[in-house]
Design a protein around this motif. Sequence first.
Motif, mmCIF file in Angstrom:
data_model
loop_
_atom_site.group_PDB
_atom_site.id
_atom_site.type_symbol
_atom_site.label_atom_id
_atom_site.label_comp_id
_atom_site.label_asym_id
_atom_site.label_seq_id
_atom_site.Cartn_x
_atom_site.Cartn_y
_atom_site.Cartn_z
ATOM 1 N N ASP A 36 -31.581 2.921 42.122
ATOM 2 C CA ASP A 36 -31.626 1.555 43.025
ATOM 3 C C ASP A 36 -29.947 1.562 42.498
ATOM 4 N N ILE A 37 -29.533 1.189 43.809
ATOM 5 C CA ILE A 37 -27.939 0.513 43.957
ATOM 6 C C ILE A 37 -28.421 -1.146 44.341
ATOM 7 N N TYR A 38 -29.126 -1.050 44.734
ATOM 8 C CA TYR A 38 -29.328 -2.389 46.005
ATOM 9 C C TYR A 38 -30.363 -3.350 44.257
ATOM 10 N N LYS A 39 -30.517 -2.470 43.597
ATOM 11 C CA LYS A 39 -32.044 -3.746 42.805
ATOM 12 C C LYS A 39 -30.443 -3.854 41.583
ATOM 13 N N TYR A 40 -30.068 -2.855 41.145
ATOM 14 C CA TYR A 40 -29.292 -3.305 40.439
ATOM 15 C C TYR A 40 -27.689 -3.444 40.234
ATOM 16 N N VAL A 41 -26.874 -3.526 41.519
ATOM 17 C CA VAL A 41 -26.102 -4.413 41.785
ATOM 18 C C VAL A 41 -26.713 -6.256 42.125
ATOM 19 N N ASN A 42 -27.171 -6.508 42.541
ATOM 20 C CA ASN A 42 -28.444 -7.782 42.808
ATOM 21 C C ASN A 42 -28.820 -7.992 40.961
ATOM 22 N N SER A 43 -28.675 -7.793 40.118
ATOM 23 C CA SER A 43 -28.907 -7.605 38.667
ATOM 24 C C SER A 43 -27.621 -8.675 38.351
ATOM 25 N N PHE A 44 -26.283 -9.246 38.994
ATOM 26 C CA PHE A 44 -25.514 -9.354 38.113
ATOM 27 C C PHE A 44 -25.718 -10.230 39.520
ATOM 28 N N ASP A 45 -25.050 -12.004 38.531
ATOM 29 C CA ASP A 45 -25.224 -13.304 39.373
ATOM 30 C C ASP A 45 -24.186 -13.652 39.738
ATOM 31 N N ASP A 46 -23.372 -12.845 39.569
ATOM 32 C CA ASP A 46 -21.646 -13.514 39.966
ATOM 33 C C ASP A 46 -20.942 -12.623 41.508
ATOM 34 N N ILE A 47 -22.746 -11.122 42.182
ATOM 35 C CA ILE A 47 -22.059 -10.778 42.673
ATOM 36 C C ILE A 47 -23.691 -11.212 43.811
ATOM 37 N N GLU A 48 -23.042 -10.949 45.511
ATOM 38 C CA GLU A 48 -24.145 -11.203 46.373
ATOM 39 C C GLU A 48 -24.106 -10.515 47.507
ATOM 40 N N ILE A 49 -25.407 -9.359 47.637
ATOM 41 C CA ILE A 49 -24.831 -8.742 48.522
ATOM 42 C C ILE A 49 -24.900 -9.141 49.692
#
Length: 168
Positions: A36-49
């Motif tokens: 779940d790449i979306y959920k994983y990347v969203n788990s970082f506060d310094d990254i906005e998708i």
Amino acid sequence: MAFIYDKKEQVKTKIRNFNDFYKDAMNKGISIVPFDIYKYVNSFDDIEIINNDDKLFPFLGLIEKYQDEFVIAISKYVRIERQREILARLFTHLVFHRDYILQNRKIEIKNIWTADKMSVEANLFTSKLLMPKATFITIVRECKTFGEVAKYFNVTPQMVKLRISNLW
């Protein structure tokens, strides 16, 4: 070796191999297969998708440093499987090419199969991240076509071919 930093948890994680990503994702309760790449990347506060961005044309996606965070934008004109691949590739660029992004302010993807060194490296890592080796081998043995394997992992058949050609 690279590092990912989670501001929310105040944790800097060493990334030496794919298992480090998988361990980090599992610790956060995130599915590994399909990843779940979306959920994983969203788990970082310094990254906005920013998904389904219609202002990117002719680019498929980009990652850009903006103030205190990194912004990843993905075109709405590509299929969901390709969007997952673009997100994984841009995240890979962030992990392994952070200094380049900080110096040049952004990386843009116009063609997923660009042959420059950073793109080839990022695509290879993306294929491995989205299709964990042990599960990938099992699924390849069970399926009859690249399309069936691609559907299982929610990626494109081209990404499956890249994974097969670089299995070890």
